[in-house]
Design an enzyme around this catalytic site. Structure first.
Site, short mmCIF file in Angstrom:
data_model
loop_
_atom_site.label_atom_id
_atom_site.label_comp_id
_atom_site.label_asym_id
_atom_site.label_seq_id
_atom_site.Cartn_x
_atom_site.Cartn_y
_atom_site.Cartn_z
N PHE A 33 -8.71 -1.21 1.53
CA PHE A 33 -8.07 -2.26 2.31
C PHE A 33 -8.18 -3.65 1.68
O PHE A 33 -9.20 -4.01 1.09
CB PHE A 33 -8.66 -2.32 3.72
N HIS A 34 -7.11 -4.41 1.84
CA HIS A 34 -7.10 -5.82 1.48
C HIS A 34 -6.44 -6.56 2.65
O HIS A 34 -6.07 -5.93 3.67
CB HIS A 34 -6.35 -6.05 0.16
N GLY A 36 -3.60 -7.59 3.17
CA GLY A 36 -2.29 -7.05 3.56
C GLY A 36 -2.43 -5.97 4.62
O GLY A 36 -1.75 -5.99 5.66
N HIS A 37 -3.36 -5.02 4.38
CA HIS A 37 -3.60 -3.97 5.37
C HIS A 37 -4.09 -4.56 6.69
O HIS A 37 -3.68 -4.15 7.77
CB HIS A 37 -4.67 -3.00 4.87
N LYS A 149 6.14 -5.22 1.51
CA LYS A 149 6.00 -5.15 0.05
C LYS A 149 6.66 -3.88 -0.47
O LYS A 149 7.27 -3.87 -1.51
CB LYS A 149 4.54 -5.19 -0.38
N ASP A 150 6.51 -2.79 0.29
CA ASP A 150 7.18 -1.53 -0.06
C ASP A 150 8.55 -1.54 0.63
O ASP A 150 8.78 -0.81 1.60
CB ASP A 150 6.33 -0.34 0.37
N VAL A 176 1.60 -10.16 2.09
CA VAL A 176 0.49 -11.11 2.02
C VAL A 176 0.19 -11.35 0.54
O VAL A 176 0.12 -10.40 -0.25
CB VAL A 176 -0.78 -10.57 2.74
N SER A 186 -3.45 -2.54 -3.42
CA SER A 186 -4.68 -1.83 -3.81
C SER A 186 -4.71 -1.67 -5.32
O SER A 186 -5.78 -1.64 -5.94
CB SER A 186 -4.73 -0.47 -3.13
O1 PAF Z 1 2.44 2.65 1.88
C1 PAF Z 1 1.52 3.51 1.81
O2 PAF Z 1 0.33 3.18 1.74
C2 PAF Z 1 1.88 4.98 1.81
O3 PAF Z 1 3.06 5.22 1.10
C3 PAF Z 1 1.95 5.58 3.22
C4 PAF Z 1 3.07 4.95 4.06
C5 PAF Z 1 0.63 5.40 3.93
C6 PAF Z 1 2.26 7.07 3.14
O4 PAF Z 1 1.28 7.76 2.44
#
Ligand code: PAF
Length: 286
Positions: A33-34, A36-37, A149-150, A176, A186
């Site tokens: 975790f950072h 962002g999470h 970000k994704d 973030v 990460s």
């Molecule tokens: O974005 C992520 O960390 C991963 O692709 C996810 C959504 C947890 C699926 O494994």
């Protein structure tokens, strides 16, 4: 905070929340975790009564030559961080529990998965769509929060939820950034000091494009040329893609408008692949 490994136990936990009239928000993660999470968890806590964080490094979304074995992991550190947030449960299954012997089903979002990251990571998004479907079925959340970000992943999950009538509201949470602009990831843990400097090619490239667009440049050809020269001026940075796309369809555009997103993937020193994105015209959406 409950730590649950077994999918059936997780399901029972969620049903009990529903029975008590509590809403549940899922924050799917792969751990390490950072900030962002943590921002996803904090957002979740504003949306629902209970936040569930899933922590699972999903093997099916990594290609054969990708970084599954070296993906950063630190369960104890993650638990210490998550305990400081308003998180009711962590769902941390093993690969064997998620994919038991005989497992053979896949979810694939056919078109959106072929663009951008899908070109160099052909199995990635089927792995993501499949595991996220499984997580939704296990946790049965009312809401799920994903990082912007994704950007492509978020578009694919929105499409999948609509197409499969999955009863969950998808919420995107803004990127973030580190104080110097690097998008938190990460995978930043892989960067040595020289690579850390080259990693700034993404956020500074995005900033340069935004600056030129703000001054009136709308030609993607012009902006892309400037961007390529900028990114490749950083030692060790090599563009995987630098695409100007429509923020909804993810299709390439030739002229910038208010829905244009710049999506970037850059290899740093041939070892680390980083992504970043943003709406080109600030104040339009992003
Ligand atoms: O974005 C992520 O960390 C991963 O692709 C996810 C959504 C947890 C699926 O494994």
């Amino acid at each position: 905070m409950d730590i649950i490994k077994d999918p059936q136990e997780m399901h029972t936990w969620s049903r009990e929340q529903a029975r008590q009239g509590k809403t549940v928000c899922l924050v799917p993660t792969m751990g390490f975790f950072h900030e962002g999470h943590l921002s996803l968890m904090r957002r979740g806590a504003t949306l629902c009564d209970r936040v569930v964080v899933s922590l699972f490094v999903n093997p099916t979304q990594f290609g054969p030559n990708e970084d599954l074995s070296r993906y950063p992991r630190d369960f104890e550190r993650d638990m210490a961080l998550v305990r400081q947030e308003k998180v009711a449960a962590v769902f941390a299954p093993t690969p064997e529990l998620m994919y038991p012997p005989g497992y053979q089903t896949e979810v694939r979002v056919k078109v959106l998965s072929t663009y951008l990251c899908g070109k160099s990571r052909p199995v990635h998004f089927a792995g993501v769509a499949t595991v996220v479907t499984k997580l939704f079925n296990v946790v049965r959340p009312d809401v799920a929060v994903f990082g912007e970000k994704d950007f492509q992943q978020l578009a694919i999950i929105r499409r999948m939820v609509t197409d499969l009538n999955i009863p969950v509201r998808i919420v995107g949470q803004p990127i973030v950034r580190e104080p110097d602009g690097l998008a938190m990831s990460s995978r930043n843990a892989y960067l040595d000091p020289a690579n850390r400097a080259a990693a700034l090619s993404l956020s500074t490239g995005l900033a340069k494009v935004r600056e030129a667009a703000a001054k009136g440049e709308r030609s993607v050809a012009m902006l892309a040329d400037m961007l390529e020269r900028h990114i490749h001026s950083f030692a060790g940075a090599r563009i995987d893609y630098a695409s100007f796309i429509d923020g909804d369809t993810l299709e390439s555009v030739a002229t910038v408008d208010t829905n244009t997103v710049l999506a970037l993937a850059v290899h740093i020193d041939g070892k680390v692949r980083l992504i970043d994105n943003g709406y080109v015209l600030l104040g339009s959406r992003g």
